[in-house]
Each structure stands twice: as C-alpha cells, then as structure tokens.
Design an enzyme around this catalytic site. Sequence first.
Site, PDB file in Angstrom:
ATOM      1  N   TYR A 257      -5.576 -56.658   3.985  1.00  0.00           N
ATOM      2  CA  TYR A 257      -6.147 -55.410   3.485  1.00  0.00           C
ATOM      3  C   TYR A 257      -5.093 -54.808   2.560  1.00  0.00           C
ATOM      4  O   TYR A 257      -4.044 -54.388   3.027  1.00  0.00           O
ATOM      5  CB  TYR A 257      -6.442 -54.441   4.627  1.00  0.00           C
TER       6      TYR A 257
ATOM      7  N   LYS B  12     -16.775 -52.476  11.534  1.00  0.00           N
ATOM      8  CA  LYS B  12     -17.349 -51.970  12.772  1.00  0.00           C
ATOM      9  C   LYS B  12     -18.866 -52.188  12.891  1.00  0.00           C
ATOM     10  O   LYS B  12     -19.430 -52.034  13.986  1.00  0.00           O
ATOM     11  CB  LYS B  12     -17.076 -50.458  12.890  1.00  0.00           C
TER      12      LYS B  12
ATOM     13  N   HIS C  32      -8.506 -64.206  15.521  1.00  0.00           N
ATOM     14  CA  HIS C  32      -7.456 -63.638  14.672  1.00  0.00           C
ATOM     15  C   HIS C  32      -6.643 -62.649  15.495  1.00  0.00           C
ATOM     16  O   HIS C  32      -7.182 -61.702  16.046  1.00  0.00           O
ATOM     17  CB  HIS C  32      -8.055 -62.936  13.448  1.00  0.00           C
TER      18      HIS C  32
ATOM     19  N   PRO D 285     -17.591 -50.804   5.214  1.00  0.00           N
ATOM     20  CA  PRO D 285     -17.202 -52.086   5.805  1.00  0.00           C
ATOM     21  C   PRO D 285     -15.711 -52.228   6.099  1.00  0.00           C
ATOM     22  O   PRO D 285     -15.307 -53.189   6.759  1.00  0.00           O
ATOM     23  CB  PRO D 285     -17.622 -53.110   4.741  1.00  0.00           C
TER      24      PRO D 285
ATOM     25  N   TYR E 111      -9.380 -51.268  15.607  1.00  0.00           N
ATOM     26  CA  TYR E 111      -9.857 -52.506  14.963  1.00  0.00           C
ATOM     27  C   TYR E 111     -10.395 -53.494  15.988  1.00  0.00           C
ATOM     28  O   TYR E 111     -11.435 -54.132  15.780  1.00  0.00           O
ATOM     29  CB  TYR E 111      -8.719 -53.141  14.157  1.00  0.00           C
TER      30      TYR E 111
HETATM   31  C1  PHB Z   1     -15.695 -60.281   5.887  1.00  0.00           C
HETATM   32  O1  PHB Z   1     -15.055 -61.310   6.147  1.00  0.00           O
HETATM   33  O2  PHB Z   1     -16.779 -60.329   5.304  1.00  0.00           O
HETATM   34  C2  PHB Z   1     -15.124 -58.949   6.229  1.00  0.00           C
HETATM   35  C3  PHB Z   1     -14.019 -58.890   7.054  1.00  0.00           C
HETATM   36  C4  PHB Z   1     -13.461 -57.651   7.370  1.00  0.00           C
HETATM   37  C5  PHB Z   1     -14.032 -56.497   6.877  1.00  0.00           C
HETATM   38  C6  PHB Z   1     -15.156 -56.549   6.077  1.00  0.00           C
HETATM   39  C7  PHB Z   1     -15.713 -57.778   5.755  1.00  0.00           C
HETATM   40  O3  PHB Z   1     -13.464 -55.285   7.161  1.00  0.00           O
END
Ligand code: PHB
Length: 390
Positions: free
Chosen positions: A203, A296, A75, A292, A384
């Site tokens: 997000y 990280k 990504h 989450p 990130y």
């Molecule tokens: C996920 O795909 O489970 C996932 C992706 C990004 C995050 C948290 C969980 O920040």
Amino acid sequence: MTTTVRTQVAIVGAGPAGLVLSHLLAEAGIASVIIDQRSREDIEQTIRAGILEQGTVDLLATIPGSRVHTAGARHDGIELRFDGAGHRIDFPDLTGRAVWLYPQHEALKDLLAARIGAGQDLRFGVTATGVEDADGDRPRVIAVDDAGAGLEIEADFVVGADGSRSVVRKAISGSHGGLFREYPFAWFGILCEAGPSADELIYSNSPDGFALISQRSETVQRMYFQCAPDLDADSMSEAQIWDALQRRVPGTTLVEGPIFQRDVLRFRSFVAKELRHGRLAIVGDAAHTVPPTGAKGMNLAVADVLLLARALEALLVRSDAGLLDGFADAARDRIWKAQHFSWWMTSMLHVAPDASDFDRERQLGELRSVVESEAGRTYLAEGYTGWPFA
Ligand code: PHB
C-alpha cells in the site's frame, strides 16, 4: 403467469452474504430460497477484491469443498510505503492473526458449488422488483424471471443480500436513505500477465497519489492506482498505465506484462439508515459499502450474516425474537468500526486533488506515527485482520 413458492427465509442475492447465510440457515435446519438476477457464470466472473480476514477464512473453511486453504494464500503482513521507504506490518506478531488472499469470485465458485451440491433452491436470472406485506408475518418477494414469468416467494423472513442497489433496502427504509460520504478519487485497476512484483501487498502513498500492488497467482497480478473518478479506463495506453504505477511505488521495479483487464472503480462509504424492519433485514453491500482500501467489503458481509443467522435461528427454531431485536445494533457496531477503518486507510494513503502542503506533511506525520509505534502498527493490524466475531 405467476408462481408462488413458500419457504422459511427468502434471500435476494447470491453473493457471498446470501450464500453464506443460506449455508448457516441450512445447518440450523432452516429452509431458504435464493434468487439472483445474474446468471451463475456472471456471478462467478465478477472481479472483486481478494482479502479475507482470519474470521472469514475460519468460517469459509467449514463449508464443504472450500478451497480457501488450498487455493488461497496466507499473508502474514502488508507493506506501507511512503517517503521512499517500506514498512512491514507483521500481523501474527502484532495480533496472532493473519489474512488470506483469495479472490471473491473464487470464494463464490466454492459457495455456489456447495449450496447447489446441498440441494439449495437457488434461482438465477430472477430479478426481485419489490416486497409485499413488509409489515406482516408473511412478507413476499415479488420477482420476475428472464423469460418474463412472475415469481412470488412467501416467507417467514426476507433478507436483502442484493448489493448496493438493493430492492429490499427500499422496502425497509421507504427510500434509498442512509449516511454516506464520497471521495474525490477512484481506483484504476488492472489484471496483468506477469510474475509477482512483491510477496505481500504494498500500500503505497506517493506525491503522485496512492497505489496498491496485489497479487492473484504466480502468473497473474492485480494492481491499482489512484485516479480521477471520471477517468475513462480506455483513455490510457499500457505504457501510460505502467508509468503511473511505477511512479507511485518508488523503490520497487514492477514486473510488467500484458494488461488483460482494466476498470475504473468508483467508491464511497455508505450505511443504510435501517438494517431491519419487522421480518425484513439487509446484509452486506445492501446495508453498507466501504472504500476498498481496508479490504473490508466481503468480510463485513460475512460478519452481518453470522449475526443474522443466529437471530433467525432463535426466531424460527425457538420462537425467540430477542436476538433479532438486537440485530441492527449489533451489526452497526462492527459496521461503523469497519467504516472508520476503511475511511482512515483511504484518507491516510491517498492524496486528495486539493491537498495543501500542510495536508501532505500532516499525512506523512500520520504515517510515521503509525509505523514507528508498536501501538500504531497493532491498531492497523487489528483492523486489517478483523476484530474477533462477537
Ligand atoms: C485485491 O487484491 O483486489 C485487493 C486487495 C486489497 C485491497 C483491495 C483490493 O485493499
């Protein structure tokens, strides 16, 4: 009946931290024994987050049989959405780096297969109950298997990679002490059978709260929305779940499909007071947990393990304790950067239940100042995709 085994490094926990550590140690010619209270099937089925930093991927790709480049998806960006508009953060443009979406349980399948294939002494269904001689040169892990038989592992070094309820952490700090903060919200997570709603992760900050649109494959998607920490995951109908998600990502019509897994994930930020005591150390979730939002968790575990593997190689191969003496400070340096990043992403994107109009407007001002500035976008992208390993 208690059996005693002797090895160089006893590793408690066969998650990403323990397995990567045993691989790195083996490459340095150091023997280890890993125990985990779970079965192999349980470990391979634990649903966790899926974003791997560039550095984590580069390391995993060196482990024989890794599918991270073939089954994982690169990504090059994420979208931040707020105030009805999306803003892409382009990682390679800003940092020259990327991330991979590769669910942790898939990485675990690779790691387990690689370690078992390499002849690693790896014992499932064995629960550590304590550490003896924690101050000596030959600490011992005391454990019991599912049939009630005792096991003692006598080692030159003991590593706790045993998660947030770590037994080894207790032996290091005398209590479960550490620095932490709680959050007044949790994530409602779903897995559903549907096509992707977006190519990259979204997000989203909305007046109703945060949502994250993630993916798993062409036919399975992972999505989350902010909820109350005490919400019962079974209290919502599928229609209510879709409504909650849709309202939090205005501008995107989500592709809906049957929800086959749901859970409420509570989280907090935590860093253990002590990461090492004598010939004991903790890594990964045993040493710290992060919310989450910044993705990280596993990456930080791998960063700890890289430092510890080098320190143990110096100690056990060259009888040089210098790196080990610096281990905790070196690990803490990255841990607190990641703690800050995870807290920042969380606080910037979620809406606290008691948020005032001032808080809300300030948050939107913060989001605008990040996406409208190349410096702001770069700051986010560096965190990130992960700071380069030392
Ligand atoms: C996920 O795909 O489970 C996932 C992706 C990004 C995050 C948290 C969980 O920040």
